[in-house]
Design an enzyme around this catalytic site. Structure first.
Site, PDB file in Angstrom:
ATOM      1  N   THR A  87     -44.404 -73.506 -60.011  1.00  0.00           N
ATOM      2  CA  THR A  87     -43.787 -74.343 -58.980  1.00  0.00           C
ATOM      3  C   THR A  87     -44.531 -74.052 -57.678  1.00  0.00           C
ATOM      4  O   THR A  87     -44.482 -72.922 -57.184  1.00  0.00           O
ATOM      5  CB  THR A  87     -42.298 -74.005 -58.807  1.00  0.00           C
ATOM      6  OG1 THR A  87     -41.650 -74.140 -60.064  1.00  0.00           O
ATOM      7  CG2 THR A  87     -41.645 -74.936 -57.798  1.00  0.00           C
ATOM      8  N   LYS A 162     -39.890 -82.033 -59.339  1.00  0.00           N
ATOM      9  CA  LYS A 162     -39.240 -80.716 -59.413  1.00  0.00           C
ATOM     10  C   LYS A 162     -38.490 -80.390 -58.108  1.00  0.00           C
ATOM     11  O   LYS A 162     -37.325 -79.988 -58.140  1.00  0.00           O
ATOM     12  CB  LYS A 162     -40.314 -79.656 -59.685  1.00  0.00           C
ATOM     13  CG  LYS A 162     -39.910 -78.223 -59.474  1.00  0.00           C
ATOM     14  CD  LYS A 162     -39.305 -77.602 -60.686  1.00  0.00           C
ATOM     15  CE  LYS A 162     -38.757 -76.214 -60.360  1.00  0.00           C
ATOM     16  NZ  LYS A 162     -38.125 -75.563 -61.475  1.00  0.00           N
ATOM     17  N   LYS A 237     -36.905 -70.534 -52.628  1.00  0.00           N
ATOM     18  CA  LYS A 237     -38.332 -70.920 -52.704  1.00  0.00           C
ATOM     19  C   LYS A 237     -38.447 -72.439 -52.885  1.00  0.00           C
ATOM     20  O   LYS A 237     -39.207 -73.110 -52.180  1.00  0.00           O
ATOM     21  CB  LYS A 237     -38.999 -70.195 -53.885  1.00  0.00           C
ATOM     22  CG  LYS A 237     -40.412 -70.685 -54.152  1.00  0.00           C
ATOM     23  CD  LYS A 237     -41.016 -70.187 -55.451  1.00  0.00           C
ATOM     24  CE  LYS A 237     -42.322 -70.938 -55.705  1.00  0.00           C
ATOM     25  NZ  LYS A 237     -42.982 -70.575 -56.946  1.00  0.00           N
TER      26      LYS A 237
HETATM   27  P1  NAD Z   1     -43.361 -63.746 -62.189  1.00  0.00           P
HETATM   28  O1  NAD Z   1     -43.532 -63.134 -60.846  1.00  0.00           O
HETATM   29  O2  NAD Z   1     -42.535 -63.026 -63.209  1.00  0.00           O
HETATM   30  O3  NAD Z   1     -44.808 -64.015 -62.860  1.00  0.00           O
HETATM   31  C1  NAD Z   1     -45.969 -64.368 -62.143  1.00  0.00           C
HETATM   32  C2  NAD Z   1     -47.136 -63.565 -62.746  1.00  0.00           C
HETATM   33  O4  NAD Z   1     -48.357 -63.967 -62.128  1.00  0.00           O
HETATM   34  C3  NAD Z   1     -47.004 -62.060 -62.519  1.00  0.00           C
HETATM   35  O5  NAD Z   1     -47.038 -61.373 -63.767  1.00  0.00           O
HETATM   36  C4  NAD Z   1     -48.236 -61.704 -61.659  1.00  0.00           C
HETATM   37  O6  NAD Z   1     -48.795 -60.420 -61.938  1.00  0.00           O
HETATM   38  C5  NAD Z   1     -49.181 -62.829 -62.032  1.00  0.00           C
HETATM   39  N1  NAD Z   1     -50.240 -63.054 -61.047  1.00  0.00           N
HETATM   40  C6  NAD Z   1     -50.136 -63.089 -59.699  1.00  0.00           C
HETATM   41  N2  NAD Z   1     -51.349 -63.346 -59.160  1.00  0.00           N
HETATM   42  C7  NAD Z   1     -52.221 -63.447 -60.191  1.00  0.00           C
HETATM   43  C8  NAD Z   1     -53.622 -63.708 -60.265  1.00  0.00           C
HETATM   44  N3  NAD Z   1     -54.352 -63.889 -59.173  1.00  0.00           N
HETATM   45  N4  NAD Z   1     -54.179 -63.746 -61.499  1.00  0.00           N
HETATM   46  C9  NAD Z   1     -53.442 -63.550 -62.620  1.00  0.00           C
HETATM   47  N5  NAD Z   1     -52.109 -63.308 -62.604  1.00  0.00           N
HETATM   48  C10 NAD Z   1     -51.527 -63.257 -61.400  1.00  0.00           C
HETATM   49  O7  NAD Z   1     -42.809 -65.222 -61.941  1.00  0.00           O
HETATM   50  P2  NAD Z   1     -42.092 -66.192 -63.008  1.00  0.00           P
HETATM   51  O8  NAD Z   1     -40.621 -66.028 -62.921  1.00  0.00           O
HETATM   52  O9  NAD Z   1     -42.792 -66.050 -64.319  1.00  0.00           O
HETATM   53  O10 NAD Z   1     -42.421 -67.611 -62.334  1.00  0.00           O
HETATM   54  C11 NAD Z   1     -43.711 -68.214 -62.443  1.00  0.00           C
HETATM   55  C12 NAD Z   1     -43.634 -69.599 -61.817  1.00  0.00           C
HETATM   56  O11 NAD Z   1     -42.648 -70.382 -62.489  1.00  0.00           O
HETATM   57  C13 NAD Z   1     -43.247 -69.597 -60.351  1.00  0.00           C
HETATM   58  O12 NAD Z   1     -44.015 -70.578 -59.682  1.00  0.00           O
HETATM   59  C14 NAD Z   1     -41.763 -69.944 -60.370  1.00  0.00           C
HETATM   60  O13 NAD Z   1     -41.331 -70.585 -59.192  1.00  0.00           O
HETATM   61  C15 NAD Z   1     -41.708 -70.890 -61.559  1.00  0.00           C
HETATM   62  N6  NAD Z   1     -40.394 -70.976 -62.216  1.00  0.00           N
HETATM   63  C16 NAD Z   1     -39.686 -69.840 -62.487  1.00  0.00           C
HETATM   64  C17 NAD Z   1     -38.439 -69.944 -63.104  1.00  0.00           C
HETATM   65  C18 NAD Z   1     -37.619 -68.700 -63.436  1.00  0.00           C
HETATM   66  O14 NAD Z   1     -36.436 -68.861 -63.778  1.00  0.00           O
HETATM   67  N7  NAD Z   1     -38.195 -67.507 -63.373  1.00  0.00           N
HETATM   68  C19 NAD Z   1     -37.931 -71.199 -63.453  1.00  0.00           C
HETATM   69  C20 NAD Z   1     -38.696 -72.340 -63.199  1.00  0.00           C
HETATM   70  C21 NAD Z   1     -39.931 -72.206 -62.570  1.00  0.00           C
END
Ligand code: NAD
Length: 290
Positions: A87, A162, A237
């Site tokens: 997102t 979204k 966010k």
């Molecule tokens: P998270 O923080 O658990 O995972 C993000 C991952 O990206 C982390 O493991 C981090 O180490 C990695 N990362 C950061 N920079 C990086 C880079 N340069 N190279 C490689 N890896 C890198 O977050 P999440 O909960 O998995 O969410 C991911 C996305 O999905 C976000 O944009 C969030 O808004 C969206 N989202 C999350 C949810 C939820 O319920 N968690 C629901 C819908 C959408």
């Protein structure tokens, strides 16, 4: 297909695992997190993208997406697809898609709804922006990771869908919670309130499917001490992204603006961080008008 998966956090890890379990050849990269079972680990982000038919990113925000895109677009095979499921702001989604297309790639922005449970269970909903050809290439993968994928138009439209959805969700949750707190003070019991509203014109997903009052309606995070669920800071966010987009196109969104301010105060000053976004109800319970 040969798939590169970048960002193996709470969402990305189970999504990548589901693609591997379905028989795809998945190579993952994350700065911190380990690869789930079935996914082989790349040493660098460019290694994960090189030679892949599709690269999927699941990253925290638009700035990180732009940085990763700048690294991997030059090494991706021609006609490969860059599918971003994070997102992020609409502007970053469109800028990354433009760069990918200029490099001869297909590009899809495909944020998801359904949370960690949907990612693990393969029941996410994808809202996708991009060309027909790009969507068609990604669709078999959406079918594995999710139960529904809606093609919303050109690049950026997935992110637009979204944040519009989540702006409604945030404002509606607040409306539902403040109405419960008012009902309490008027001496109306919560079960009666639910029985009336859930079958009247005030019904909504937040009332009927995700009721913020414990012990009322179907099971929801309210019945589990307001553990997320969908965390308040993730709601914040998405609301901030909605206001950033509204400013960019001069759209008047007063309810979205107020919802953003309330979640900002809740998360940053009132102990809401780490709670489910329905924990707005106990917040309203404690407050008077002042
Ligand atoms: P998270 O923080 O658990 O995972 C993000 C991952 O990206 C982390 O493991 C981090 O180490 C990695 N990362 C950061 N920079 C990086 C880079 N340069 N190279 C490689 N890896 C890198 O977050 P999440 O909960 O998995 O969410 C991911 C996305 O999905 C976000 O944009 C969030 O808004 C969206 N989202 C999350 C949810 C939820 O319920 N968690 C629901 C819908 C959408």
């Amino acid at each position: 297909m040969k798939i590169g998966f970048i960002g193996l956090g709470n969402m990305g890890s189970p999504m990548a695992a589901n693609l591997a379990a379905a028989g795809h050849d998945v190579t993952g990269f994350d700065l911190v997190a380990d690869c789930p079972e079935g996914v082989s680990k790349a040493a660098t982000v460019t290694d994960a993208a090189t030679g892949a038919d599709v690269v999927i990113t699941m990253l925290p925000n638009g700035a990180i997406l732009r940085a990763v895109a700048a690294d991997i677009i030059p090494v991706m095979s021609k006609d490969a697809a860059f599918v971003d499921c994070s997102t992020v702001d609409v502007e970053s989604a469109r800028a990354v898609a433009d760069d990918a297309i200029k490099a001869g790639l297909l590009a899809v922005d495909a944020p998801v709804s359904g949370g960690v449970g949907g990612a693990s269970g393969g029941t996410l909903t994808f809202m996708a922006g991009g060309s027909d050809a790009a969507f068609a290439k990604a669709q078999p993968l959406f079918d594995i990771m999710g139960q529904k994928a809606v093609h919303c138009g050109p690049s950026g439209n997935g992110q637009a869908a979204k944040i519009c959805n989540n702006m409604i969700l945030g404002a509606t949750m607040i409306a539902t919670c403040e109405a419960f707190a008012l009902a309490d003070k008027l001496g109306l019991d919560r079960q009666s309130m639910f029985d009336v509203v859930s079958t009247s014109s005030g019904y909504s997903w937040t009332m009927n499917a995700y009721c913020p009052a414990p012990g009322i309606g179907p099971q929801s995070p309210a019945d589990n001490g307001y553990k997320p669920g969908f965390a308040s800071e993730l709601m914040l966010k998405d609301l901030r992204l909605s206001q950033q987009a509204a400013e960019a196109v001069n759209a008047d969104t007063p309810m979205g603006e107020r919802a953003t301010a309330l979640y900002a105060s809740f998360v940053e000053n009132e102990g809401g961080k780490g709670t489910d976004f329905s924990a707005m109800l106990p917040r309203f319970e404690k407050k008077g008008r002042g």
